[in-house]
Design a protein around this motif. Sequence first.
Motif, mmCIF file in Angstrom:
data_model
loop_
_atom_site.group_PDB
_atom_site.id
_atom_site.type_symbol
_atom_site.label_atom_id
_atom_site.label_comp_id
_atom_site.label_asym_id
_atom_site.label_seq_id
_atom_site.Cartn_x
_atom_site.Cartn_y
_atom_site.Cartn_z
ATOM 1 N N ASP A 181 -10.764 5.896 3.249
ATOM 2 C CA ASP A 181 -10.237 4.784 4.049
ATOM 3 C C ASP A 181 -9.485 5.321 5.246
ATOM 4 O OD1 ASP A 181 -11.056 2.369 2.890
ATOM 5 O OD2 ASP A 181 -9.693 2.708 1.209
ATOM 6 N N LYS B 202 -10.294 -5.263 3.301
ATOM 7 C CA LYS B 202 -10.266 -6.058 2.058
ATOM 8 C C LYS B 202 -8.930 -5.941 1.336
ATOM 9 C CE LYS B 202 -15.146 -6.492 1.127
ATOM 10 N NZ LYS B 202 -16.276 -6.192 0.257
ATOM 11 N N GLU B 203 -8.334 -4.751 1.380
ATOM 12 C CA GLU B 203 -7.012 -4.596 0.732
ATOM 13 C C GLU B 203 -5.973 -5.478 1.427
ATOM 14 O OE1 GLU B 203 -6.330 -3.001 -2.092
ATOM 15 O OE2 GLU B 203 -8.493 -2.680 -2.165
ATOM 16 N N LYS C 101 -6.587 -9.094 0.404
ATOM 17 C CA LYS C 101 -6.086 -9.370 -0.960
ATOM 18 C C LYS C 101 -4.578 -9.614 -0.927
ATOM 19 C CE LYS C 101 -9.336 -6.448 -3.465
ATOM 20 N NZ LYS C 101 -9.441 -5.162 -4.178
ATOM 21 N N ALA C 102 -3.872 -8.776 -0.175
ATOM 22 C CA ALA C 102 -2.406 -8.894 -0.136
ATOM 23 C C ALA C 102 -1.972 -10.159 0.590
ATOM 24 C CB ALA C 102 -1.812 -7.664 0.548
ATOM 25 N N LEU D 203 -10.131 -1.054 3.699
ATOM 26 C CA LEU D 203 -8.728 -1.439 3.942
ATOM 27 C C LEU D 203 -8.609 -2.874 4.426
ATOM 28 C CD1 LEU D 203 -7.067 1.749 5.362
ATOM 29 C CD2 LEU D 203 -6.401 0.451 3.350
ATOM 30 N N LEU E 265 0.833 -1.211 0.000
ATOM 31 C CA LEU E 265 0.000 0.000 0.000
ATOM 32 C C LEU E 265 0.867 1.260 0.000
ATOM 33 C CD1 LEU E 265 -2.674 -0.938 2.719
ATOM 34 C CD2 LEU E 265 -2.964 -0.949 0.236
#
Lengths: 288, 119
Positions: A278, A198-199, A202-203, A196, A156
Amino acid sequence: MAVKFFGQFLVENRIVSREALLRAIKLQDEKNLKLGEMAISLGFVTRSDIERAHGAQMTKDMKLGDLLVEMGFLTLTQLDEVIVRQKSTHLYIGEALVLVGALSNGQLQRHLDEFKQDQAQYVSERIELPDGVANARIWEMTADLTYKMITRVLGLQFRPGKCQTVATVGTNFMMAAMDMTGDAEARYIISVSEGLQKEIAKAVLHEMNVDAEPGEVLEDTVMEFVNVVCGNVAAKASQMGKIIDIHPPVTIHPPVDGLPVPDGQTALCFPIHVGEGDRMELILLITN
Amino acid sequence: MKKVLIVDDSLSVARQLEKIIADSGDFCCVGHAKNGAEAIRMNHTENPDLICMDMNMPGMDGLTALRSLVVLDKEVKVVMITSLGGIGDKFTEAIKLGARSVISKPFTTDDVLRVLRNL
């Protein structure tokens, strides 16, 4: 990719074998005297004094050296001398590997340079904390390592905000927390908005889309991020001579008016500006 | 194809490892245990070639399980996976107890496969 121990770096890169490392560790165990053994070898205490101090440790949460002083077996000057002697005679793992024939002195120097280069990404940069915070160097390192892991693990882009002391920890979609105890004590909290979370998922899961993932898995990914950061903080702290134990991570769903800071703790809030809409914060609830 | 048992209380770490193992072409995952006691039971029932095990788990932790596994099964090859690998004492304890290697978190696919392929 993580904070590492030199022996681990050498084995991972197949520079030395696991068997050679075990021989070197055995040599270290023989040569590096523990505090009690060193105090005996210097003639300051007897084996029976050490046994009595070990017995007292069952009921007192104190380091052996401090206890030996409290029980009158050692003076403070003698304790300092024992510690200085331990440090000056310490056989490091690289030196032990040379002594067992697994590395030459030239190879040791070359691989130490490579190791330093590999770990340079985790060298702390200066982060300003409010005045009067206990163990400030540890918490500056914690914030710095968090920023580095946000970049390396989560990928990020962000801008760190100014650290502030707060009386209430502001609410958010969810928080993941981990307690750190030992030479420096705090509750480490990462607070994230829904987007965030979800971010992060994903990572951590290496997935392009996590919309179908159960909430339990999404929360687990934030806890795992906290686990990775705190484990590396403990590793970095051990290089600074501080012992920190970490405990299993937990999730927190804060009430709308936030979490009040308990008595006896100082809350440091590090805003992490990620993007429009966010919100992410690192909070350290430090035990005073 | 070598059989791998994953031992980790974290769903997300288990998912990462399952994906790395499934995509490798050299290994297949035969199960996921969530603590040390389950790992000992599944080592007996699934007979894996390799075990990837977390150090910090609720219930029986990884180092306690490692101690039992190496006594119960002389052939077992255990790799510890932990965020605490950078602490010299933790790394040393795992290797002394019989772990074949220690992988530190955060790990990459290459970090994991390089260790597993070297065993």
